[in-house]
Design a protein around this motif. Structure first.
Motif, PDB file in Angstrom:
ATOM      1  N   LYS A  46       0.943  -1.300  -0.022  1.00 59.37           N
ATOM      2  CA  LYS A  46       0.062  -0.041  -0.008  1.00 59.37           C
ATOM      3  C   LYS A  46       0.954   1.064  -0.016  1.00 59.37           C
ATOM      4  O   LYS A  46       0.658   2.312  -0.722  1.00 59.37           O
ATOM      5  CB  LYS A  46      -0.913  -0.073   1.288  1.00 59.37           C
ATOM      6  CG  LYS A  46      -2.102   1.119   1.191  1.00 59.37           C
ATOM      7  CD  LYS A  46      -2.910   1.193   2.236  1.00 59.37           C
ATOM      8  CE  LYS A  46      -3.885   2.163   2.410  1.00 59.37           C
ATOM      9  NZ  LYS A  46      -4.928   2.176   3.528  1.00 59.37           N
ATOM     10  N   ARG A  47       1.873   1.260   0.777  1.00 58.52           N
ATOM     11  CA  ARG A  47       2.885   2.543   0.894  1.00 58.52           C
ATOM     12  C   ARG A  47       3.586   2.495  -0.379  1.00 58.52           C
ATOM     13  O   ARG A  47       3.674   3.823  -0.780  1.00 58.52           O
ATOM     14  CB  ARG A  47       3.789   2.192   1.989  1.00 58.52           C
ATOM     15  CG  ARG A  47       3.219   2.552   3.428  1.00 58.52           C
ATOM     16  CD  ARG A  47       4.198   2.644   4.535  1.00 58.52           C
ATOM     17  NE  ARG A  47       5.199   1.665   4.594  1.00 58.52           N
ATOM     18  CZ  ARG A  47       4.807   0.441   5.218  1.00 58.52           C
ATOM     19  NH1 ARG A  47       3.855   0.335   5.858  1.00 58.52           N
ATOM     20  NH2 ARG A  47       5.883  -0.636   5.348  1.00 58.52           N
ATOM     21  N   ALA A  48       3.790   1.540  -1.123  1.00 59.47           N
ATOM     22  CA  ALA A  48       4.509   1.716  -2.470  1.00 59.47           C
ATOM     23  C   ALA A  48       3.806   1.818  -3.634  1.00 59.47           C
ATOM     24  O   ALA A  48       4.150   1.689  -4.764  1.00 59.47           O
ATOM     25  CB  ALA A  48       5.339   0.168  -2.493  1.00 59.47           C
ATOM     26  N   LYS A  49       2.120   1.855  -3.169  1.00 60.05           N
ATOM     27  CA  LYS A  49       1.266   2.139  -4.370  1.00 60.05           C
ATOM     28  C   LYS A  49       1.110   1.020  -5.496  1.00 60.05           C
ATOM     29  O   LYS A  49       1.034   1.060  -6.641  1.00 60.05           O
ATOM     30  CB  LYS A  49       1.216   3.302  -5.015  1.00 60.05           C
ATOM     31  CG  LYS A  49       1.356   4.434  -4.085  1.00 60.05           C
ATOM     32  CD  LYS A  49       1.216   5.807  -4.881  1.00 60.05           C
ATOM     33  CE  LYS A  49       1.021   6.888  -4.170  1.00 60.05           C
ATOM     34  NZ  LYS A  49       1.684   7.441  -2.726  1.00 60.05           N
ATOM     35  N   LEU A  50       1.371  -0.130  -4.780  1.00 59.42           N
ATOM     36  CA  LEU A  50       1.230  -1.469  -5.459  1.00 59.42           C
ATOM     37  C   LEU A  50      -0.174  -2.190  -5.227  1.00 59.42           C
ATOM     38  O   LEU A  50      -0.893  -1.957  -4.290  1.00 59.42           O
ATOM     39  CB  LEU A  50       2.427  -2.387  -5.187  1.00 59.42           C
ATOM     40  CG  LEU A  50       3.941  -2.081  -5.540  1.00 59.42           C
ATOM     41  CD1 LEU A  50       4.839  -3.003  -4.610  1.00 59.42           C
ATOM     42  CD2 LEU A  50       4.261  -1.928  -6.985  1.00 59.42           C
TER      43      LEU A  50
END
Length: 115
Positions: A46-50
């Protein structure tokens, strides 16, 4: 840095687990796949926008594909992944990256020239 307390031990668990209701890593406990996905991989994705539907198989696939892209030998990668045969390893993962066989061809030609 996290160091394995039983590094080199033949019966040591490779990944740490957690005690029930705690997030502290513990090498005496088996890994709980659901907890790793819920508390570590999905928040990191989620933090890496994956995509949030990351699976452990996705990590295995990426590992195998990158080892081939780096030029590692299929037989070794197959064994590291726990495959009994090199066929699934090469058939599934090696095709994802183009290969340059010019060094192998040159080595074979030099061998034949010496014979």
């Amino acid at each position: 840095m996290l160091a394995h307390p039983n590094s080199g031990g033949p019966d040591a668990l490779f990944w740490p687990g957690r005690h029930a209701h705690l997030r502290a890593l513990d090498y005496s406990q088996p890994m709980n796949v659901g907890a790793v996905l819920r508390y570590y991989l999905r928040p990191a994705a989620k933090r890496a926008k994956l995509p949030l539907r990351i699976r452990f198989d996705d990590l295995r696939d990426t590992y195998a594909s990158l080892t081939f892209a780096a030029g590692l030998k299929p037989h070794g990668v197959s064994r590291w992944m726990g495959h009994a045969s090199v066929s699934p390893t090469g058939g599934i993962y090696a095709r994802l990256y183009p290969s340059d066989y010019s060094d192998d061809i040159a080595r074979f030609e030099a061998f034949i020239a010496e014979a």
